[in-house]
Design a protein around this motif. Structure first.
Motif, PDB file in Angstrom:
ATOM      1  N   ALA A   5      -8.032   4.716  -0.959  1.00  0.00           N
ATOM      2  CA  ALA A   5      -7.225   5.817  -0.439  1.00  0.00           C
ATOM      3  C   ALA A   5      -5.764   5.678  -0.845  1.00  0.00           C
ATOM      4  N   TYR A   6      -5.360   4.473  -1.244  1.00  0.00           N
ATOM      5  CA  TYR A   6      -3.946   4.223  -1.540  1.00  0.00           C
ATOM      6  C   TYR A   6      -3.802   3.377  -2.797  1.00  0.00           C
ATOM      7  N   MET A  52       3.221  11.707  -3.187  1.00  0.00           N
ATOM      8  CA  MET A  52       2.995  13.150  -3.248  1.00  0.00           C
ATOM      9  C   MET A  52       3.139  13.614  -4.698  1.00  0.00           C
ATOM     10  N   ARG A  88     -12.028  -1.383   1.929  1.00  0.00           N
ATOM     11  CA  ARG A  88     -12.640  -0.845   3.121  1.00  0.00           C
ATOM     12  C   ARG A  88     -14.139  -0.790   2.941  1.00  0.00           C
ATOM     13  N   ARG A 143     -16.676   2.293   2.251  1.00  0.00           N
ATOM     14  CA  ARG A 143     -16.048   3.433   1.606  1.00  0.00           C
ATOM     15  C   ARG A 143     -16.180   3.317   0.099  1.00  0.00           C
ATOM     16  N   GLN A 176       1.420   5.653  -0.724  1.00  0.00           N
ATOM     17  CA  GLN A 176       0.921   7.000  -0.973  1.00  0.00           C
ATOM     18  C   GLN A 176       1.994   7.771  -1.713  1.00  0.00           C
ATOM     19  N   LEU A 217       0.862  -1.170   0.000  1.00  0.00           N
ATOM     20  CA  LEU A 217       0.000   0.000   0.000  1.00  0.00           C
ATOM     21  C   LEU A 217       0.900   1.223   0.000  1.00  0.00           C
ATOM     22  N   GLN A 228       5.586   7.034   0.075  1.00  0.00           N
ATOM     23  CA  GLN A 228       5.699   6.375   1.372  1.00  0.00           C
ATOM     24  C   GLN A 228       4.833   5.128   1.353  1.00  0.00           C
ATOM     25  N   MET A 229       5.427   4.006   1.693  1.00  0.00           N
ATOM     26  CA  MET A 229       4.647   2.792   1.835  1.00  0.00           C
ATOM     27  C   MET A 229       3.915   2.866   3.171  1.00  0.00           C
ATOM     28  N   VAL A 230       2.652   2.501   3.191  1.00  0.00           N
ATOM     29  CA  VAL A 230       1.892   2.574   4.441  1.00  0.00           C
ATOM     30  C   VAL A 230       1.347   1.205   4.847  1.00  0.00           C
ATOM     31  N   GLY A 231       1.655   0.194   4.046  1.00  0.00           N
ATOM     32  CA  GLY A 231       1.198  -1.133   4.421  1.00  0.00           C
ATOM     33  C   GLY A 231       1.869  -2.187   3.565  1.00  0.00           C
TER      34      GLY A 231
END
Lengths: 247, 247
Positions: B99-100, B73, B92, B95, B71, B69, B79-82
Motif C-alpha cells: 500500500a505504501y 499524491m 502485510r 494482502r 504515500q 513508509l 506524507q510519511m506514514v511510518g
DNA sequence: CGGAATGTTGAGAGTTGTCAAACAGCGTGG
DNA sequence: CCACGCTGTTTGACAACTCTCAACATTCCG
C-alpha cells in the motif's frame, strides 16, 4: 444516562454483523462459545462509552449505530482518530487501559465480551485471532490513509475526502453498486467533521458551502447529501479517481 | 543500486532483534522453522525497497538501519506514514499488494521470509500470529498518536513531538534511563521531517532554529541534538508531561 | 577545488483560524 | 398556538500561521 444491559441474547446466526465482525470466520462450535460469554449493551447518542485511561474490562463489536474514537489535549483541542461503524471492533486484547475516548454519536448497540474470557477464547480459537489481525491491519491502513489527508490535503480536499469515504462506505453497506447519483446522510455534525479533519467547524461549513455552490454536491437540509458525479468528487479529494467507476 | 542477497544466515539466537521482532515469542522449534525459510537482504541508503502497488512476495524485519513508509499524491505531495526502526515488521500477511512505498533512509539490513511460506508458518504457530497482532496494535496506536500531531498541533509542537519521540525511542534502544540531558542524532533530513510532520522543509528549519534559540535544544552540526530538559521539550510538544520524570 | 545536496534565512502571499453576529430547526412550556 | 431557549450552522471581517519563492550558507564527495 445509564447504559442498558440486555440479558437476552439474540442468536449469533441471526446477527446483522455476523459475516463482517470479529466473529466472521468462526465455525459453529466457536460461535457457541462466544455466545456463552456475550452480552449486549446499548448507549444513547452523546454518551461516552469508554474514557481514555480507564481500565477496560470488556471488548466488543458495534452492532448498530455509530461511535467515534477521539484524543483530547489538555487545552481542549481534539482530534478524532477513528470512526466506528457496525461490525467494527472496540478494545485491544492484551492491553490494560483504553488509549482513547469512545463516544456514541448516535444511539448504539454493542455486542460485548468480558475481556479476560475473550482473551482466553482468542488464544484457543485461531479463527478469532486471525480475523482480529485482519481487521487491525485494515484499521492501520485506514489510519495511514487519514494521515495523508491530515498532513497534506487542503481544507476543500479534506471535505471531499470525507464525503467520498462516507459515500463509499454507505454504498458498501446498502449494497449499492456505486452507480451515478449517490445519496446519503452525514452521520456527523460540522464540529465532529472538523475534529475528524483537523479543521475548525467554520472552515468545514465554508468548504461545504463552496462544494455546493460549485455543484459538486447538493444539499437538502444540513445533512442530506446528493453526489451527482462521484468521479468529480474524487477529483476534488485529490484521489486517483480515473480507474473503475465507468469502466 | 542492486540489493545484496546474503545466503549465509547468522543464527537467530545471536540476532540483535531476537527479543523484539515478530519472532520474539517463538520457542526454539519455531525459531528453527523460521530459520529454514529466512534470508537476508541489504539495501543502500536512498534505495526503494518496495513500491506502492507492487506485488509483495516477501515480508520481513528490519535488523539494522532505518526505513520510511510514504504515500505520494499525483502532484507530488508526500506524507510519511511510518518510520521503520530495527525490529519493526514490513509487509502485510494476507494482502497481495503493497500500500505504501518503503524507502531505505540509511543503509539497511532486512531479515526476509517469502510470503507464502511465512503465512503457512504463521497459521501453524500461534506465537508468531500473536506477536504480529501485538505489533500491529502498537503501530495502530502510533499512527493514531500521529493523527493528533498532524491534525491539531502547531509547527513548533510538531517539531517538539518528533524530537521527543526520537529521543525516547533512542533511549529505549540504548537502555538509557531517560536521565537529564539526552543526546541523539536525527536520522532524518529536514525534508523527511517535513514529510513526516505535514510541513514544508523551510518551516521545519525555522522551528528547529527557534527551539535552539529558546534553549529547548542544543545543536552540534545539523543532526546532533542535545536536550537539556526532557520535561521542557514535552511541554513544548503539548504533551501531558508532568507525571514521571522528576517523581 | 568545484559541484551537488542539504540547510538557513528573508519577504510577501495565501489559507485557515479567531472572534463575532445572526439564522435555522426543534422541543418545551406558558 | 406561539414564544423561548438551546444546539447546530452559516457568514463576515480580520489576524495569524504556514507556504512559496528566492537568495545564500554549509557540508559532503568526487
Amino acid at each position: 444516562m445509564t447504559a442498558t444491559i440486555q440479558t437476552i441474547s439474540p442468536s449469533c446466526s441471526d446477527c446483522p454483523i455476523r459475516h463482517r465482525a470479529v466473529c466472521a470466520r468462526c465455525e459453529m462450535d466457536e460461535l457457541e462459545r462466544l455466545e456463552e460469554i456475550k452480552y449486549y449493551r446499548s448507549f444513547e447518542a452523546g454518551q461516552t462509552i469508554i474514557w481514555s485511561g480507564d481500565k477496560m474490562d470488556f471488548v466488543g463489536s458495534v452492532v448498530s449505530g455509530i461511535a467515534t474514537l477521539t484524543q483530547t489535549m489538555e487545552d481542549g483541542r481534539t482530534q478524532m482518530v477513528g470512526l466506528l461503524l457496525p461490525s467494527d471492533f472496540v478494545g485491544r486484547p492484551g492491553r490494560e487501559g483504553a488509549a482513547y475516548d469512545v463516544v456514541a454519536t448516535t444511539d448504539i448497540l454493542m455486542c460485548c465480551f468480558r475481556k479476560k474470557p475473550f482473551e482466553k477464547l482468542m488464544s484457543e480459537t485461531p479463527h478469532i485471532a486471525h480475523r482480529l489481525l485482519e481487521m487491525t491491519l485494515d484499521e492501520l491502513d485506514a489510519a495511514r490513509e487519514w494521515m495523508l489527508v491530515l498532513g497534506r490535503k487542503t481544507a476543500r480536499e479534506k471535505i471531499a475526502s470525507l464525503l467520498s469515504i462516507i459515500a463509499r462506505r454507505d454504498a458498501s453497506l446498502t449494497g449499492d453498486g456505486g452507480v451515478r447519483p449517490m445519496v446519503f446522510d452525514l452521520p456527523l455534525t460540522r464540529e465532529a467533521m472538523a475534529d475528524y479533519l483537523g479543521l475548525t467547524l467554520e472552515t468545514v461549513s465554508r468548504q461545504i458551502s463552496a462544494l455546493k455552490k460549485d455543484g459538486v454536491i447538493h444539499l437538502e437540509g444540513k445533512r442530506h447529501v446528493t453526489v451527482p458525479d462521484m468521479g468529480r468528487l474524487m477529483e476534488e479529494a485529490g484521489d486517483d479517481s480515473d480507474g473503475g467507476v465507468f469502466a
